[in-house]
Enzyme design. Structure first.
Site, PDB file in Angstrom:
ATOM      1  N   GLU A 255       0.596  -1.057  -0.456  1.00 28.05           N
ATOM      2  CA  GLU A 255       0.196  -0.355   0.228  1.00 28.05           C
ATOM      3  C   GLU A 255       1.235   1.366  -0.248  1.00 28.05           C
ATOM      4  OE1 GLU A 255      -2.088   3.036   1.686  1.00 28.05           O
ATOM      5  OE2 GLU A 255      -2.745   1.502   3.086  1.00 28.05           O
ATOM      6  N   GLU A 391       2.920  13.721  -4.567  1.00 27.86           N
ATOM      7  CA  GLU A 391       2.611  13.414  -2.831  1.00 27.86           C
ATOM      8  C   GLU A 391       3.496  14.730  -1.813  1.00 27.86           C
ATOM      9  OE1 GLU A 391       3.505   9.818  -0.587  1.00 27.86           O
ATOM     10  OE2 GLU A 391       1.102   9.510   0.025  1.00 27.86           O
TER      11      GLU A 391
HETATM   12  N1  LIG Z   1       1.766   6.052   1.569  1.00 30.35           N
HETATM   13  C1  LIG Z   1       1.888   6.409   3.134  1.00 30.35           C
HETATM   14  O1  LIG Z   1       0.800   5.428   3.328  1.00 30.35           O
HETATM   15  C2  LIG Z   1       2.688   6.301   3.534  1.00 30.35           C
HETATM   16  C3  LIG Z   1       3.361   7.382   2.670  1.00 30.35           C
HETATM   17  N2  LIG Z   1       4.615   7.664   3.098  1.00 30.35           N
HETATM   18  C4  LIG Z   1       5.578   8.475   2.477  1.00 30.35           C
HETATM   19  O2  LIG Z   1       6.961   8.649   2.456  1.00 30.35           O
HETATM   20  C5  LIG Z   1       7.890   9.746   2.792  1.00 30.35           C
HETATM   21  C6  LIG Z   1       9.259   9.191   3.678  1.00 30.35           C
HETATM   22  O3  LIG Z   1       8.422   8.193   4.631  1.00 30.35           O
HETATM   23  P1  LIG Z   1       9.445   7.194   5.450  1.00 30.35           P
HETATM   24  O4  LIG Z   1       8.610   6.468   6.526  1.00 30.35           O
HETATM   25  O5  LIG Z   1      10.738   7.306   5.612  1.00 30.35           O
HETATM   26  O6  LIG Z   1       8.766   5.918   4.619  1.00 30.35           O
HETATM   27  P2  LIG Z   1       9.301   4.812   3.890  1.00 30.35           P
HETATM   28  O7  LIG Z   1       8.459   4.184   2.653  1.00 30.35           O
HETATM   29  O8  LIG Z   1      10.471   5.319   3.153  1.00 30.35           O
HETATM   30  O9  LIG Z   1       9.702   3.785   5.120  1.00 30.35           O
HETATM   31  C7  LIG Z   1       8.415   2.996   5.494  1.00 30.35           C
HETATM   32  C8  LIG Z   1       9.006   1.322   5.898  1.00 30.35           C
HETATM   33  O10 LIG Z   1      10.367   0.682   5.118  1.00 30.35           O
HETATM   34  C9  LIG Z   1      11.471   1.211   5.680  1.00 30.35           C
HETATM   35  N3  LIG Z   1      11.414   0.794   4.818  1.00 30.35           N
HETATM   36  C10 LIG Z   1      13.134   1.849   3.960  1.00 30.35           C
HETATM   37  N4  LIG Z   1      13.351   2.357   1.937  1.00 30.35           N
HETATM   38  C11 LIG Z   1      13.576   0.847   2.824  1.00 30.35           C
HETATM   39  C12 LIG Z   1      13.926  -0.354   2.623  1.00 30.35           C
HETATM   40  N5  LIG Z   1      15.049   0.190   0.979  1.00 30.35           N
HETATM   41  N6  LIG Z   1      14.162  -1.501   2.396  1.00 30.35           N
HETATM   42  C13 LIG Z   1      13.132  -1.999   3.506  1.00 30.35           C
HETATM   43  N7  LIG Z   1      12.743  -0.914   3.841  1.00 30.35           N
HETATM   44  C14 LIG Z   1      12.781   0.101   4.114  1.00 30.35           C
HETATM   45  C15 LIG Z   1      11.353   2.730   6.461  1.00 30.35           C
HETATM   46  O11 LIG Z   1      12.560   2.149   7.221  1.00 30.35           O
HETATM   47  C16 LIG Z   1      10.401   2.043   7.160  1.00 30.35           C
HETATM   48  O12 LIG Z   1       9.965   1.094   8.420  1.00 30.35           O
HETATM   49  C17 LIG Z   1       6.945  10.558   3.605  1.00 30.35           C
HETATM   50  O13 LIG Z   1       7.587  11.595   3.567  1.00 30.35           O
HETATM   51  C18 LIG Z   1       5.510  10.568   3.165  1.00 30.35           C
HETATM   52  O14 LIG Z   1       5.552  10.518   1.794  1.00 30.35           O
HETATM   53  C19 LIG Z   1       5.306   7.856   3.966  1.00 30.35           C
HETATM   54  C20 LIG Z   1       4.174   6.670   5.135  1.00 30.35           C
HETATM   55  C21 LIG Z   1       3.265   6.898   4.863  1.00 30.35           C
HETATM   56  O1  LIG Z   2      -7.473   2.082   7.433  1.00 31.78           O
HETATM   57  C1  LIG Z   2      -6.849   1.511   6.819  1.00 31.78           C
HETATM   58  O2  LIG Z   2      -6.412  -0.104   6.972  1.00 31.78           O
HETATM   59  C2  LIG Z   2      -6.178   1.800   6.158  1.00 31.78           C
HETATM   60  C3  LIG Z   2      -5.097   3.129   6.388  1.00 31.78           C
HETATM   61  C4  LIG Z   2      -4.351   3.450   6.056  1.00 31.78           C
HETATM   62  C5  LIG Z   2      -3.523   5.115   6.765  1.00 31.78           C
HETATM   63  O3  LIG Z   2      -3.955   5.809   7.534  1.00 31.78           O
HETATM   64  C6  LIG Z   2      -2.383   5.842   5.899  1.00 31.78           C
HETATM   65  O4  LIG Z   2      -1.607   4.613   5.152  1.00 31.78           O
HETATM   66  O5  LIG Z   2      -2.330   6.499   5.840  1.00 31.78           O
END
Ligand SMILES: NC(=O)C1=CN([C@@H]2O[C@H](COP(=O)(O)OP(=O)(O)OC[C@H]3O[C@@H](n4cnc5c(N)ncnc54)[C@H](O)[C@@H]3O)[C@@H](O)[C@H]2O)C=CC1
Ligand SMILES: O=C(O)/C=C/C=C(\O)C(=O)O
Length: 487
Positions: A255, A391
């Site tokens: 996701e 985003e």
């Molecule tokens: N769509 C969503 O639900 C989310 C989007 N984001 C977006 O991502 C941006 C960065 O946030 P982050 O928390 O740094 O997201 P991220 O996607 O970099 O990290 C999420 C998880 O993946 C792990 N991770 C990162 N690179 C990895 C790799 N190469 N291999 C395995 N695990 C890895 C991180 O340690 C963390 O546990 C935010 O600014 C936001 O724009 C962040 C969180 C949720």
């Molecule tokens: O309601 C869910 O199962 C998922 C929610 C997702 C978010 O809140 C998110 O990834 O930001």
């Protein structure tokens, strides 16, 4: 003394001696609230070994009924320790207590219960077939756990999103190695205490902390003994994890990011629409993947809508999460704040009119070290401005008028992401029609973030791979095998 959070492996927290520690800072005021032990490769190896062994132990021998009962016990223990979970999640994220008590923590408990019940009630298919001797054969399918699941979690709704994966993974009989976000390790550790308390067999639930690339996250996703990986987070990270999973042809469920459109027609219940768009853009300080950063408003009500949304945004109350008067929290980290403020500047450079916000609020002295930004509304940007296309994951949205259904459908679809949309109108036939045309995993009509956990949940286009929720989760967390019996 500052608390140290270590890995939870084979039913036990690991010793902190000799560990490489990093700081977890409060997003509210910048204080160090915990020190986290980064799990090296050897520790991830141990966690995966424990998870594999548990598949062959008591856990693997449990009946579906027994597993389901155990997951209900986990949910009950979370509810019993509700205040501890609320406190831990507030400390990690800085978000107001009402978000924790009404959404994030109850959903964590519900995630275990719903999937415990799903696995007990979902049938598998069977086919009777003809054979040349006329006696026939019977085919039936059985579901088996996939094995050891790598669970890579984000920071924005840590407990909800982690348990959304753990509930079905464990209900289906898998074992897990969880890597929480480096920003939000507390509730995963607390869940270790819960698992131990209710007697979940050792090695079923393992937690390793650390960063992503060249650190614990990568050690989990590249581990050859991890059978499948579930991940929520950034699309770029999903790409890296998918490359890792290609080695050994391991399955993934993702996701990912979103740049979701909110669409408001002139016939909408005006107050409900303002309220809905306000929540979808600013809940959790805009750090919700399902959130709305592009808002399209039908021209006749554009100015009125803009002014009403502005008034709501300007009424948010900044403050500490435990203060019940607070309605608005900080961003997760200084790094993320720099990113969001970078977009605030870019919006101005790209020619936006700043309706409200656009900078850093003047906070009292004790909160100045926190990751605060103003909730922000823009108008006047072109459809190809980076702020409208990328985003941001912050408390901000761009408002743009539209004149026709076809135009707004084209605008909504003109993006690489396809996670969710929210449509506000009293013309339900039109809303149904649009839901068929908008390329997203979930369309909300006259609502937002209304979640029925039995429904398929996931993203289209670059917003994800696969669907989780209800029976759909079983597709990822089990392997379906066919048995053919000659009669
Ligand atoms: N769509 C969503 O639900 C989310 C989007 N984001 C977006 O991502 C941006 C960065 O946030 P982050 O928390 O740094 O997201 P991220 O996607 O970099 O990290 C999420 C998880 O993946 C792990 N991770 C990162 N690179 C990895 C790799 N190469 N291999 C395995 N695990 C890895 C991180 O340690 C963390 O546990 C935010 O600014 C936001 O724009 C962040 C969180 C949720
Ligand atoms: O309601 C869910 O199962 C998922 C929610 C997702 C978010 O809140 C998110 O990834 O930001």
């Amino acid at each position: 003394m500052t608390r140290i959070i270590t890995s939870f492996i084979d039913g036990e927290f690991q010793p902190a001696e000799g560990a490489r520690l990093f700081d977890k800072r409060s997003p509210v005021d910048g204080r160090v609230i915990a020190r986290i032990a980064e799990a090296p490769q050897a520790e991830v190896d141990r966690a995966v070994r424990a998870a594999r062994a548990a598949l062959r132990g008591d856990w693997g021998r449990m009946t579906v009924e027994q597993r389901a009962a155990m997951l209900h016990a986990v949910a009950d223990e979370i509810t019993r320790r509700f205040d501890d979970f609320v406190e831990a999640e507030m400390a990690d994220t800085g978000q107001p207590s009402h978000v924790m008590t009404h959404v994030f923590i109850p959903r964590g408990a519900a995630n275990f219960k719903i999937f415990a019940d799903v696995v007990k009630n979902v049938p598998t298919e069977s086919f009777r077939m003809d054979t040349p001797d006329g006696r026939g054969a019977l085919n039936y399918a059985i579901r088996k756990p996939k094995g050891v699941i790598g669970v890579i979690c984000p920071w924005n709704a840590p407990f909800l999103l982690m348990t959304w994966k753990l509930g079905p993974a464990l209900a289906c009989g898998n074992t897990v190695v969880v890597k929480p976000s480096e920003e939000t390790p507390l509730t995963a550790a607390l869940l270790g205490e819960v698992m131990a308390k209710v007697g979940v067999p050792k090695g079923v639930y393992n937690v390793v902390n650390g960063f992503g690339p060249k650190s614990t996250g990568e050690f989990v996703t590249t581990h050859p003994q991890v059978d499948a990986i579930t991940f929520t987070g950034e699309t770029r990270t999903g790409t890296a994890i998918m490359k890792a999973a290609a080695e050994g042809l391991r399955d993934v469920s993702f996701e990912l990011g979103g740049k979701n459109a909110g669409i408001v027609f002139a016939d909408a219940d005006f107050d409900a629409a303002v309220d809905g768009i306000f929540r979808s853009a600013f809940l959790n300080t805009g750090q919700v993947c399902l959130g709305t950063e592009r808002v399209y408003v039908e021209r006749p009500i554009f100015e009125r809508f803009r002014d009403a949304l502005k008034a709501k945004v300007e009424a948010v109350r900044y403050g500490r999460p435990e203060d019940h008067a607070s309605t608005y929290g900080p961003l997760i980290s200084q790094e993320h704040r720099d990113k969001v403020l970078g977009y605030y500047q870019r919006a101005v450079d790209e020619g936006a009119t700043v309706v409200t916000g656009g900078g850093v609020p003047d906070m009292p002295a004790d909160l100045k070290g926190g990751c605060w930004v103003q909730p922000t509304i823009w108008t006047g940007l072109s459809d190809d401005a980076s702020v409208v296309r990328e985003e941001i994951f912050g408390p901000c949205c761009h408002l743009r008028p539209f004149d026709s259904e076809d135009e707004v459908v084209a605008l909504a679809n003109d993006n690489v992401y396809g996670l969710s949309t929210t449509i506000w109108t009293q013309h339900l036939a039109r809303a149904h029609r649009m839901a068929e045309r908008i390329e997203v995993g979930i369309t909300w009509i006259n609502s937002w973030f209304l979640r029925d956990l039995r429904t398929p949940f996931g993203g289209s286009k670059q917003s994800g791979i696969g669907r989780e929720g209800g029976v759909h989760s079983l597709e990822f967390y089990t392997e379906t095998r066919n048995v053919c019996v000659k009669l």
